[in-house]
Design a protein around this motif. Structure first.
Motif, PDB file in Angstrom:
ATOM      1  N   ALA A  64       0.845  -1.199   0.000  1.00  0.00           N
ATOM      2  CA  ALA A  64       0.000   0.000   0.000  1.00  0.00           C
ATOM      3  C   ALA A  64       0.877   1.245   0.000  1.00  0.00           C
ATOM      4  CB  ALA A  64      -0.926   0.002   1.212  1.00  0.00           C
ATOM      5  N   LYS A  65       0.530   2.175  -0.850  1.00  0.00           N
ATOM      6  CA  LYS A  65       1.311   3.406  -0.942  1.00  0.00           C
ATOM      7  C   LYS A  65       0.627   4.511  -0.140  1.00  0.00           C
ATOM      8  CE  LYS A  65       3.266   2.247  -5.326  1.00  0.00           C
ATOM      9  NZ  LYS A  65       3.470   2.518  -6.698  1.00  0.00           N
ATOM     10  N   ALA A  66       1.436   5.384   0.395  1.00  0.00           N
ATOM     11  CA  ALA A  66       0.912   6.523   1.141  1.00  0.00           C
ATOM     12  C   ALA A  66       0.197   7.457   0.160  1.00  0.00           C
ATOM     13  CB  ALA A  66       2.039   7.258   1.838  1.00  0.00           C
ATOM     14  N   PRO A  67      -0.875   8.081   0.584  1.00  0.00           N
ATOM     15  CA  PRO A  67      -1.581   8.983  -0.316  1.00  0.00           C
ATOM     16  C   PRO A  67      -0.723  10.205  -0.663  1.00  0.00           C
ATOM     17  CG  PRO A  67      -2.492   9.126   1.896  1.00  0.00           C
ATOM     18  CD  PRO A  67      -1.488   8.016   1.896  1.00  0.00           C
ATOM     19  N   THR A  68      -0.913  10.704  -1.861  1.00  0.00           N
ATOM     20  CA  THR A  68      -0.186  11.895  -2.282  1.00  0.00           C
ATOM     21  C   THR A  68      -0.773  13.105  -1.565  1.00  0.00           C
ATOM     22  OG1 THR A  68      -1.668  12.338  -4.128  1.00  0.00           O
ATOM     23  CG2 THR A  68       0.238  10.914  -4.570  1.00  0.00           C
ATOM     24  N   GLN A  69      -0.077  14.211  -1.621  1.00  0.00           N
ATOM     25  CA  GLN A  69      -0.549  15.439  -0.978  1.00  0.00           C
ATOM     26  C   GLN A  69      -1.888  15.855  -1.591  1.00  0.00           C
ATOM     27  OE1 GLN A  69       0.745  16.736   1.669  1.00  0.00           O
ATOM     28  NE2 GLN A  69      -0.470  18.576   1.821  1.00  0.00           N
ATOM     29  N   GLN A  70      -2.012  15.667  -2.890  1.00  0.00           N
ATOM     30  CA  GLN A  70      -3.251  16.050  -3.571  1.00  0.00           C
ATOM     31  C   GLN A  70      -4.422  15.192  -3.092  1.00  0.00           C
ATOM     32  OE1 GLN A  70      -2.946  15.872  -7.825  1.00  0.00           O
ATOM     33  NE2 GLN A  70      -4.861  16.955  -8.163  1.00  0.00           N
ATOM     34  N   GLU A  71      -4.193  13.893  -2.919  1.00  0.00           N
ATOM     35  CA  GLU A  71      -5.242  13.006  -2.414  1.00  0.00           C
ATOM     36  C   GLU A  71      -5.628  13.379  -0.989  1.00  0.00           C
ATOM     37  OE1 GLU A  71      -3.186   9.344  -2.978  1.00  0.00           O
ATOM     38  OE2 GLU A  71      -4.055   8.999  -4.958  1.00  0.00           O
ATOM     39  N   LYS A  72      -4.625  13.694  -0.153  1.00  0.00           N
ATOM     40  CA  LYS A  72      -4.904  14.108   1.220  1.00  0.00           C
ATOM     41  C   LYS A  72      -5.722  15.395   1.229  1.00  0.00           C
ATOM     42  CE  LYS A  72      -1.592  13.763   4.354  1.00  0.00           C
ATOM     43  NZ  LYS A  72      -0.250  13.870   4.979  1.00  0.00           N
ATOM     44  N   MET A  73      -5.353  16.332   0.348  1.00  0.00           N
ATOM     45  CA  MET A  73      -6.058  17.611   0.273  1.00  0.00           C
ATOM     46  C   MET A  73      -7.528  17.389  -0.099  1.00  0.00           C
ATOM     47  SD  MET A  73      -5.255  20.722   0.709  1.00  0.00           S
ATOM     48  CE  MET A  73      -5.252  22.377   0.146  1.00  0.00           C
ATOM     49  N   LYS A  74      -7.755  16.498  -1.050  1.00  0.00           N
ATOM     50  CA  LYS A  74      -9.123  16.211  -1.502  1.00  0.00           C
ATOM     51  C   LYS A  74      -9.951  15.601  -0.361  1.00  0.00           C
ATOM     52  CE  LYS A  74     -11.553  13.873  -5.252  1.00  0.00           C
ATOM     53  NZ  LYS A  74     -11.400  13.013  -6.426  1.00  0.00           N
ATOM     54  N   CYS A  76      -9.341  15.763   2.967  1.00  0.00           N
ATOM     55  CA  CYS A  76      -9.527  16.734   4.055  1.00  0.00           C
ATOM     56  C   CYS A  76     -10.546  17.798   3.671  1.00  0.00           C
ATOM     57  CB  CYS A  76      -8.195  17.392   4.415  1.00  0.00           C
ATOM     58  SG  CYS A  76      -7.032  16.256   5.211  1.00  0.00           S
ATOM     59  N   ASN A  77     -10.530  18.213   2.430  1.00  0.00           N
ATOM     60  CA  ASN A  77     -11.477  19.217   1.944  1.00  0.00           C
ATOM     61  C   ASN A  77     -12.903  18.702   2.070  1.00  0.00           C
ATOM     62  OD1 ASN A  77     -11.993  21.774   0.844  1.00  0.00           O
ATOM     63  ND2 ASN A  77     -12.204  20.897  -1.194  1.00  0.00           N
ATOM     64  N   ALA A  78     -13.106  17.424   1.721  1.00  0.00           N
ATOM     65  CA  ALA A  78     -14.438  16.828   1.837  1.00  0.00           C
ATOM     66  C   ALA A  78     -14.858  16.726   3.305  1.00  0.00           C
ATOM     67  CB  ALA A  78     -14.455  15.451   1.190  1.00  0.00           C
ATOM     68  N   GLU A  79     -13.925  16.381   4.175  1.00  0.00           N
ATOM     69  CA  GLU A  79     -14.227  16.272   5.601  1.00  0.00           C
ATOM     70  C   GLU A  79     -14.495  17.632   6.244  1.00  0.00           C
ATOM     71  OE1 GLU A  79     -11.146  14.108   7.616  1.00  0.00           O
ATOM     72  OE2 GLU A  79     -11.323  12.392   6.278  1.00  0.00           O
ATOM     73  N   ALA A  80     -13.903  18.670   5.708  1.00  0.00           N
ATOM     74  CA  ALA A  80     -14.068  20.013   6.272  1.00  0.00           C
ATOM     75  C   ALA A  80     -15.521  20.489   6.154  1.00  0.00           C
ATOM     76  CB  ALA A  80     -13.134  21.002   5.590  1.00  0.00           C
ATOM     77  N   GLY A  81     -16.185  20.030   5.126  1.00  0.00           N
ATOM     78  CA  GLY A  81     -17.600  20.362   4.968  1.00  0.00           C
ATOM     79  C   GLY A  81     -17.856  21.851   4.884  1.00  0.00           C
ATOM     80  N   ASP A  82     -18.722  22.378   5.779  1.00  0.00           N
ATOM     81  CA  ASP A  82     -19.152  23.778   5.755  1.00  0.00           C
ATOM     82  C   ASP A  82     -18.317  24.694   6.646  1.00  0.00           C
ATOM     83  OD1 ASP A  82     -21.184  23.059   4.025  1.00  0.00           O
ATOM     84  OD2 ASP A  82     -22.663  22.757   5.622  1.00  0.00           O
ATOM     85  N   LYS A  83     -17.222  24.195   7.164  1.00  0.00           N
ATOM     86  CA  LYS A  83     -16.394  25.038   8.035  1.00  0.00           C
ATOM     87  C   LYS A  83     -15.874  26.232   7.245  1.00  0.00           C
ATOM     88  CE  LYS A  83     -14.750  21.488  11.210  1.00  0.00           C
ATOM     89  NZ  LYS A  83     -15.270  20.195  10.850  1.00  0.00           N
ATOM     90  N   LYS A  84     -15.754  27.375   7.921  1.00  0.00           N
ATOM     91  CA  LYS A  84     -15.301  28.613   7.272  1.00  0.00           C
ATOM     92  C   LYS A  84     -14.211  29.281   8.111  1.00  0.00           C
ATOM     93  CE  LYS A  84     -18.827  29.023   4.223  1.00  0.00           C
ATOM     94  NZ  LYS A  84     -18.661  28.497   2.933  1.00  0.00           N
ATOM     95  N   SER A  93      -5.251  22.217   8.505  1.00  0.00           N
ATOM     96  CA  SER A  93      -3.864  22.081   8.943  1.00  0.00           C
ATOM     97  C   SER A  93      -3.666  20.774   9.695  1.00  0.00           C
ATOM     98  CB  SER A  93      -3.479  23.271   9.827  1.00  0.00           C
ATOM     99  OG  SER A  93      -2.184  23.114  10.316  1.00  0.00           O
ATOM    100  N   GLU A  94      -4.547  20.491  10.642  1.00  0.00           N
ATOM    101  CA  GLU A  94      -4.456  19.257  11.423  1.00  0.00           C
ATOM    102  C   GLU A  94      -4.691  18.031  10.556  1.00  0.00           C
ATOM    103  OE1 GLU A  94      -3.512  18.516  14.617  1.00  0.00           O
ATOM    104  OE2 GLU A  94      -2.855  20.590  14.521  1.00  0.00           O
ATOM    105  N   CYS A  95      -5.677  18.114   9.679  1.00  0.00           N
ATOM    106  CA  CYS A  95      -6.010  16.986   8.818  1.00  0.00           C
ATOM    107  C   CYS A  95      -4.849  16.623   7.900  1.00  0.00           C
ATOM    108  CB  CYS A  95      -7.252  17.329   7.989  1.00  0.00           C
ATOM    109  SG  CYS A  95      -7.822  15.961   6.949  1.00  0.00           S
ATOM    110  N   LEU A  96      -4.193  17.620   7.327  1.00  0.00           N
ATOM    111  CA  LEU A  96      -3.091  17.378   6.402  1.00  0.00           C
ATOM    112  C   LEU A  96      -1.836  16.864   7.096  1.00  0.00           C
ATOM    113  CD1 LEU A  96      -3.586  20.395   3.999  1.00  0.00           C
ATOM    114  CD2 LEU A  96      -4.031  17.999   3.502  1.00  0.00           C
ATOM    115  N   LYS A  97      -1.699  17.148   8.390  1.00  0.00           N
ATOM    116  CA  LYS A  97      -0.528  16.689   9.153  1.00  0.00           C
ATOM    117  C   LYS A  97      -0.637  15.218   9.522  1.00  0.00           C
ATOM    118  CE  LYS A  97       0.507  21.101  11.342  1.00  0.00           C
ATOM    119  NZ  LYS A  97       0.487  21.827  12.608  1.00  0.00           N
TER     120      LYS A  97
END
Length: 100
Positions: A64-74, A76-84, A93-97
């Motif tokens: 299994a390969k570690a996800p790329t930064q772009q995959e992590k961003m996608k 985390c962005n979906a998990e962030a939902g309606d946060k502003k 920041s926490e999600c990407l770390k």
């Protein structure tokens, strides 16, 4: 005289062999490699699996390969939902770390 020379030569060779084997023991331990860390992690996750089931799990886990930064961003962005604003920034920041 010949036997004395032979004994001296043999003793010198023996001392040299002992010196070579003692050197690695006093060397500092190396940090585990990324592959060794991955093996340790997969082994812990394998738990009580045995035989072919364990073999298949370890093969899948180690390949299994570690996800790329772009995959992590996608993700985390979906998990962030309606946060502003600052809340979203802190969450991203926490999600990407996090390690995958």
């Amino acid at each position: 005289m010949k036997s004395l020379f032979t004994a001296l030569l043999l003793g010198t060779a023996l001392c040299a062999a002992q010196a070579q084997t003692a050197a690695p023991a006093s060397a500092p331990a190396k940090a585990p490699t990324a592959q060794q860390e991955k093996m340790k992690s997969c082994n812990a996750e394998a738990g009580d699996k045995k035989g072919d089931e364990r073999k298949a799990f370890m093969k899948q886990c180690l390949s299994a390969k570690a996800p790329t930064q772009q995959e992590k961003m996608k993700t985390c962005n979906a998990e962030a939902g309606d946060k502003k604003g600052d809340e979203r920034k802190a969450f991203m920041s926490e999600c990407l770390k996090k390690k995958a």
